[in-house]
Design an enzyme around this catalytic site. Structure first.
Site, PDB file in Angstrom:
ATOM      1  N   ARG A  60       0.996  -5.038   3.330  1.00  0.00           N
ATOM      2  CA  ARG A  60      -0.065  -5.995   2.774  1.00  0.00           C
ATOM      3  C   ARG A  60      -0.181  -7.243   3.534  1.00  0.00           C
ATOM      4  O   ARG A  60       0.689  -7.768   3.994  1.00  0.00           O
ATOM      5  CB  ARG A  60       0.185  -6.335   1.167  1.00  0.00           C
ATOM      6  CG  ARG A  60       0.081  -5.105   0.131  1.00  0.00           C
ATOM      7  CD  ARG A  60      -1.497  -4.768   0.142  1.00  0.00           C
ATOM      8  NE  ARG A  60      -1.640  -3.557  -0.890  1.00  0.00           N
ATOM      9  CZ  ARG A  60      -1.480  -2.306  -0.569  1.00  0.00           C
ATOM     10  NH1 ARG A  60      -1.403  -1.938   0.654  1.00  0.00           N
ATOM     11  NH2 ARG A  60      -1.669  -1.547  -1.667  1.00  0.00           N
TER      12      ARG A  60
ATOM     13  N   GLU B  13      -9.719  -9.382   3.364  1.00  0.00           N
ATOM     14  CA  GLU B  13     -10.163  -8.128   3.700  1.00  0.00           C
ATOM     15  C   GLU B  13     -11.362  -7.945   3.002  1.00  0.00           C
ATOM     16  O   GLU B  13     -11.490  -7.921   1.585  1.00  0.00           O
ATOM     17  CB  GLU B  13      -9.145  -6.856   3.297  1.00  0.00           C
ATOM     18  CG  GLU B  13      -7.880  -6.980   4.075  1.00  0.00           C
ATOM     19  CD  GLU B  13      -6.911  -5.709   3.749  1.00  0.00           C
ATOM     20  OE1 GLU B  13      -7.102  -4.823   3.106  1.00  0.00           O
ATOM     21  OE2 GLU B  13      -5.716  -5.735   4.447  1.00  0.00           O
TER      22      GLU B  13
ATOM     23  N   HIS C 158      -7.377  -1.462   7.485  1.00  0.00           N
ATOM     24  CA  HIS C 158      -6.696  -0.924   6.375  1.00  0.00           C
ATOM     25  C   HIS C 158      -7.028   0.410   6.248  1.00  0.00           C
ATOM     26  O   HIS C 158      -7.349   0.939   5.053  1.00  0.00           O
ATOM     27  CB  HIS C 158      -6.969  -1.912   5.231  1.00  0.00           C
ATOM     28  CG  HIS C 158      -5.685  -1.799   4.284  1.00  0.00           C
ATOM     29  ND1 HIS C 158      -5.617  -2.566   3.135  1.00  0.00           N
ATOM     30  CD2 HIS C 158      -4.948  -0.573   3.856  1.00  0.00           C
ATOM     31  CE1 HIS C 158      -4.763  -2.189   2.235  1.00  0.00           C
ATOM     32  NE2 HIS C 158      -4.361  -1.202   2.782  1.00  0.00           N
TER      33      HIS C 158
END
Length: 345
Positions: free
Chosen positions: A263, A292, A311
């Site tokens: 993360r 993000e 991601h």
């Protein structure tokens, strides 16, 4: 008079029972709210095949969830949508089961679910291979200056020079893995195929799996200092948030490569940017970052020694289908009052 009072009591009980049956009936097919519109059909079809009434949202927003949450028995969601107290407060008495199509669950307040007696299941393991593959790819791409090489071609800066665009070797290197969970172990197995010198790892304690992999348990400081490749594979918690900070990067080798597939918040991002700009470390590869989505004008996109992906560590067709199916199975287990396949709460 007594008969009349008795009749009133019976009538009241009947009304209460009817209201209860209306609001919390268990005889009707269970309703499941699919909060993420792009959820693979594998899980949705599985729910329908097993008698569930599925409600699919067009947008994964809190407002859309609030429109339907009071009428459902279970919720299937995925990050970045957060399961807020507002949603939980609006949920009806039937809503006791939640499944997230993700291994991580930092978008959900676990303590709040526990207080409310709501079950939660996640989808680990089925994504281990895909994420581990992605971590190795990022390590190789950063070490061999993939992004920078592309920029050289685009800018017509291609040279014929034996000292040009030299990268770092994985062969005979020391690989440090922070977090030797399932994904960390999968990364270690893949790295061993590159004839590395050794694997270091750190965490709360030494693990039997580490011994099986021939990995050495060390402190975080030792791992930062001795590793040629540092790969982050930990969940986001209060303990891990910001753990890779300026002090951490100052201990790494100038020839080392940093990779994060966990993360973004695990890393002090300004500290990483500074380390890359000043060449305190050689390069980095990130699949996760903050925020993000990353704005297209973000300074990280201007760093030649940083490889970025949006991601997509688990983004393969088979993996996402398996994640959706597992989330559906978690929901059915929860609805049946059974322990989920992968329970969190």
């Amino acid at each position: 008079m007594l008969k009349w009072k008795f009749f009133i009591v019976l009538k009241f009980v009947a009304i209460v029972r009817m209201a209860s049956a209306k609001n919390c009936s268990t005889n009707k097919p269970p309703k499941v709210l699919i909060a993420e519109p792009s959820t693979p059909r594998s899980g949705i079809s599985y729910l329908k095949e097993h008698g569930c009434q599925v409600i699919e949202l067009e947008k994964a927003t809190e407002d859309e969830v609030l429109k339907h949450i009071a009428e459902v028995d279970a919720l299937l969601l995925a990050p970045p949508l957060k399961l807020t107290n507002k949603i939980l407060d609006a949920a009806g008495c039937n809503m006791k089961t939640v499944a997230t199509v993700s291994a991580g669950y930092n978008h959900i307040d676990i303590d709040e679910l526990r207080k409310r007696g709501i079950k939660l299941g996640n989808t680990p393991r089925v994504l281990d291979a895909a994420v581990a593959d992605h971590a190795v790819m990022l390590a190789l791409a950063a070490a061999r200056r993939l992004h920078e090489g592309r920029l050289k071609i685009e800018n017509n800066e291609w040279k014929s020079d034996y000292q040009w665009m030299l990268g770092q070797d994985i062969c005979n290197s020391t690989v440090g893995i922070i977090g030797l969970g399932n994904i960390g172990q999968a990364i270690a197995k893949r790295m061993k195929g590159f004839d590395i010198k050794q694997i270091l790892y750190t965490g709360h304690r030494e693990k039997p799996e580490g011994k099986e992999l021939g990995a050495k348990f060390v402190s975080l400081d030792t791992l930062a200092r001795d590793s040629d490749f540092v790969i982050i594979s930990v969940p986001l918690t209060k303990e891990t948030e910001g753990m890779c900070n300026e002090e951490f990067f100052s201990k790494m080798k100038k020839t080392s490569v940093f990779v994060n597939i966990s993360r973004g918040q695990v890393v002090d991002q300004p500290a990483l940017i500074k380390a890359l700009k000043t060449n305190s470390i050689f390069a980095a590869g990130l699949d996760v970052m903050t925020p993000e989505p990353l704005p297209p004008d973000h300074e990280m996109l201007k760093l030649p020694n940083l490889v970025l992906t949006p991601h997509i560590g688990s983004a393969t067709t088979n993996t996402r289908n398996e994640m959706s199916l597992l989330a559906a199975k978690n929901i059915l287990k929860g609805l049946a009052g059974e322990e989920m396949i992968y329970p969190v709460v």
